[in-house]
Design a protein around this motif. Sequence first.
Motif, short mmCIF file in Angstrom:
data_model
loop_
_atom_site.label_atom_id
_atom_site.label_comp_id
_atom_site.label_asym_id
_atom_site.label_seq_id
_atom_site.Cartn_x
_atom_site.Cartn_y
_atom_site.Cartn_z
N ALA A 126 4.99 1.81 -0.51
CA ALA A 126 3.66 1.52 -1.01
C ALA A 126 2.89 0.71 0.03
O ALA A 126 3.48 0.01 0.86
CB ALA A 126 3.73 0.73 -2.32
N VAL A 127 1.56 0.83 -0.04
CA VAL A 127 0.69 0.09 0.87
C VAL A 127 -0.48 -0.49 0.09
O VAL A 127 -0.85 -0.03 -0.99
CB VAL A 127 0.16 0.98 2.02
N GLU A 128 -1.06 -1.53 0.68
CA GLU A 128 -2.31 -2.11 0.25
C GLU A 128 -3.08 -2.45 1.52
O GLU A 128 -2.54 -2.39 2.63
CB GLU A 128 -2.08 -3.37 -0.59
N TYR A 129 -4.35 -2.76 1.39
CA TYR A 129 -5.16 -3.24 2.51
C TYR A 129 -6.45 -3.80 1.94
O TYR A 129 -6.70 -3.70 0.73
CB TYR A 129 -5.44 -2.14 3.55
N LEU A 130 -7.24 -4.41 2.81
CA LEU A 130 -8.47 -5.03 2.32
C LEU A 130 -9.47 -3.98 1.85
O LEU A 130 -9.87 -3.97 0.68
CB LEU A 130 -9.09 -5.91 3.41
N PHE A 131 -9.89 -3.10 2.76
CA PHE A 131 -11.00 -2.19 2.44
C PHE A 131 -10.71 -0.79 2.99
O PHE A 131 -10.27 -0.65 4.13
CB PHE A 131 -12.30 -2.71 3.05
N PRO A 132 -11.03 0.23 2.22
CA PRO A 132 -10.85 1.61 2.69
C PRO A 132 -12.11 2.25 3.24
O PRO A 132 -12.06 3.38 3.73
CB PRO A 132 -10.43 2.33 1.40
#
Length: 264
Positions: free
Chosen positions: A31-37
């Motif tokens: 799984a991944v997350e990040y600030l902004f796509p």
Amino acid sequence: MPRFAANLSMLYNEHDFLDRFAAAARDGFKAVEYLFPYAFEAHTLAQRLSDYGLEQVLFNAPPGNWDGGERGLACLPGREEEFREGLLRALDYAGVLGCPRVHVMAGLIPAGAERSALRATYLANLAWAAEQAAPRSVNVLIEPINTRDIPGFFLNRQAEAHAIVAEVGAPNLLVQMDLYHLQIVEGDVTMALRKYLPTGKVGHLQIAGVPMRHEPDLGELNHDYLFSVIDELGFKGWIGCEYRPKGGTSEGLGWLRQNAKPTA
């Protein structure tokens, strides 16, 4: 064992952003997350997720003028229309990416502003956001952030975040509990986990070493112990690895290989 998501805004910065998905998958993350796509088309990001068998678990709604120093719009009177446009854009991305969580940043306290007016705006915006997100099966998250990293941020403490969630009363409005911010502002991390995880109102956890925000095995928190507490409490969500590697990302994952697995 806790489930860990790679934060691609902070991890794997030795690669171009779109190449970070492959790097995370190679290290075993699911799984991944990040600030902004928003710098990329949603379908481009969705293809990366599909190519590498990754789940998108979190990203942020548009925060206003990030490069100009803004850190969210949700508490700012007079910015409601911009907030709503950004939230709807985030929900469109969430639909394409299959992401069930969107973090809404509160924003910075303007000079001379009445906190009561900011709070009223914040609650109204959160209620509207949760209402829009519910039919799309998306949870809206709010996060207390320490004022050393973001001076003047509106929301700083766990108790206030949970009080706001209770006051709004939307079942899909939850708290994003970042243990790094929690330790800096309040400490007593274990007791906070024991108090709030059983409520079901914590939708996501994040970690980093304190005080330098490096790997979680560098600093004053015993994350191995905290992971055992999280397991004991039955938390089934994801833990975002939102830290700045001291060196190469993969080389710094010894803490993960030794003590936990990045898979479910």
